[in-house]
Scaffold this active site. Structure first.
Site, PDB file in Angstrom:
ATOM      1  N   ILE A 140      12.988 -36.998  15.755  1.00  0.00           N
ATOM      2  CA  ILE A 140      14.385 -36.809  15.363  1.00  0.00           C
ATOM      3  C   ILE A 140      15.056 -35.681  16.132  1.00  0.00           C
ATOM      4  O   ILE A 140      16.222 -35.375  15.879  1.00  0.00           O
ATOM      5  CB  ILE A 140      14.517 -36.573  13.849  1.00  0.00           C
ATOM      6  CG1 ILE A 140      13.858 -35.258  13.424  1.00  0.00           C
ATOM      7  CG2 ILE A 140      13.964 -37.740  13.062  1.00  0.00           C
ATOM      8  CD1 ILE A 140      14.116 -34.894  11.973  1.00  0.00           C
ATOM      9  N   GLU A 141      14.345 -35.093  17.061  1.00  0.00           N
ATOM     10  CA  GLU A 141      14.950 -34.050  17.896  1.00  0.00           C
ATOM     11  C   GLU A 141      15.211 -34.592  19.302  1.00  0.00           C
ATOM     12  O   GLU A 141      16.276 -35.115  19.574  1.00  0.00           O
ATOM     13  CB  GLU A 141      14.074 -32.799  17.909  1.00  0.00           C
ATOM     14  CG  GLU A 141      14.007 -32.123  16.538  1.00  0.00           C
ATOM     15  CD  GLU A 141      13.272 -30.806  16.552  1.00  0.00           C
ATOM     16  OE1 GLU A 141      13.439 -30.022  17.514  1.00  0.00           O
ATOM     17  OE2 GLU A 141      12.506 -30.534  15.608  1.00  0.00           O
ATOM     18  N   MET A 142      14.217 -34.520  20.186  1.00  0.00           N
ATOM     19  CA  MET A 142      14.411 -35.028  21.546  1.00  0.00           C
ATOM     20  C   MET A 142      13.780 -36.400  21.743  1.00  0.00           C
ATOM     21  O   MET A 142      14.095 -37.097  22.698  1.00  0.00           O
ATOM     22  CB  MET A 142      13.878 -34.014  22.551  1.00  0.00           C
ATOM     23  CG  MET A 142      14.552 -32.652  22.423  1.00  0.00           C
ATOM     24  SD  MET A 142      13.905 -31.368  23.518  1.00  0.00           S
ATOM     25  CE  MET A 142      14.887 -31.675  24.976  1.00  0.00           C
TER      26      MET A 142
END
Length: 334
Positions: A140-142
């Site tokens: 859910i980040e990169m």
């Protein structure tokens, strides 16, 4: 143990840790000026004005810090959530990652992160090199995988040349993370008004800020917020005197704190104590970004961590002191 005894024990622990830090860092942390006597035996230390950094690695790391190729869809970089021009944060409650997904915790500042004894709110990364790897593969980040990241970077001849000039092994997850770590080592905030005060310049901070510092020590805030980074060097339970999460009544995984790492019941709701170095500029506050203002954060900390309800004036004075902790942002190459 009584509230007063526990508070006294916390203060002794904090001051003891500070003395250790003081003995190690005093020489490098002080700027000696003829006729000016630095303050000694204070629980807070000034940020050193100079650090040894590998400039070639830091320069490469700066480029990678702003490189969207590290994300799965080439849209997100480290700087997306840690904007250096905004004191190393993005000003949101929870950062937005790949494909618009919203994170579960508030992104802490990257400024002065080299002084933290562990990274992330739950301390799951031992150092900045380990920390730099985490967001790249977080879905859910990169949202990327290292094999894809390396392949994309190797298509850029300038990256291949830069890595080959610095690292014998070329482009690898370890060398990417190491370069970013070296860049983050340069991101310190030096020469704050309070650091100047510690170095012996009495007029560097206002009378209100001096009162705020005295209150900061008297109430016991300094038990957890001390040392060079005014925090970042220990873990503490959120709700040391009054159960914070009982009143919030949440069951979010992010609220479990270090328990998510250790699975030890003693670590339930325990978090790394955040640095206050640039806290005046990094709202919203706490691990979940639920507190909008510094004044509200001070009230909550006083109540749940120390067992006090403090006056409006004391709150304002402590806030003024925290504002004095912010220094000049030192960047790569400066």
């Amino acid at each position: 143990m009584s509230r007063a005894s526990l508070r006294k024990s916390l203060c002794i622990l904090g001051i003891g840790l500070s003395v250790v830090l003081f003995s190690v860092d005093f020489v490098c942390a002080q700027s000696i000026v003829k006729g000016v006597t630095p303050r000694e035996n204070e629980p807070i230390l000034p940020i050193p004005l100079h650090h040894e950094v590998n400039s070639a690695k830091a320069k490469l790391g700066e480029q990678l810090f702003h490189e969207t190729l590290l994300s799965g869809d080439n849209s997100i970089s480290c700087a997306s959530c840690h904007n250096i021009d905004q004191y190393g944060v993005d000003g949101t409650r929870s950062s937005v990652g790949i494909e618009g997904q919203v994170g579960t915790v508030n992104a802490p500042t990257v400024l002065n992160s080299r002084f933290n004894f562990a990274q992330f709110w739950d301390g799951r990364a031992e150092d900045l090199k380990e920390q730099a790897k985490g967001p790249v593969t977080n879905p859910i980040e990169m949202g990327s995988v290292w094999a894809d990241v390396i392949a994309k970077l190797k298509k850029d001849k300038s990256y291949v040349q830069a890595f080959d000039n610095i690292y014998e092994e070329g482009i690898t997850p370890d060398t990417v993370a190491d370069a970013i770590k070296n860049y983050e080592y340069t991101l310190t905030t030096v020469n704050s008004p309070f650091d100047q005060y510690l170095r012996g310049f009495d007029d560097a901070i206002t009378e209100q800020q001096k009162r705020g510092y005295s209150l900061f020590k008297e109430y016991g805030c300094v038990a957890c917020h001390q040392g060079v980074n005014v925090g970042g060097n220990m873990y503490q339970r959120m709700g040391a005197f009054i159960p914070y999460f009982t009143e919030k009544n949440t069951k979010l995984k992010a609220d479990l704190g270090r328990y998510n790492v250790t699975k030890d019941d003693r670590d339930l709701h325990v978090f790394k104590v955040p640095s206050l170095r640039v806290a005046a500029h990094t709202a919203p506050y706490f691990h979940d970004g639920s507190v909008a203002t510094l004044e509200e954060a001070i009230d909550i900390m006083a109540r749940y961590q120390l067992g006090y309800t403090i006056s409006r004036q004391d709150n304002k004075d402590i806030a003024a002191f925290i504002q004095s902790l912010s220094g000049e942002i030192r960047r790569s190459g400066q």
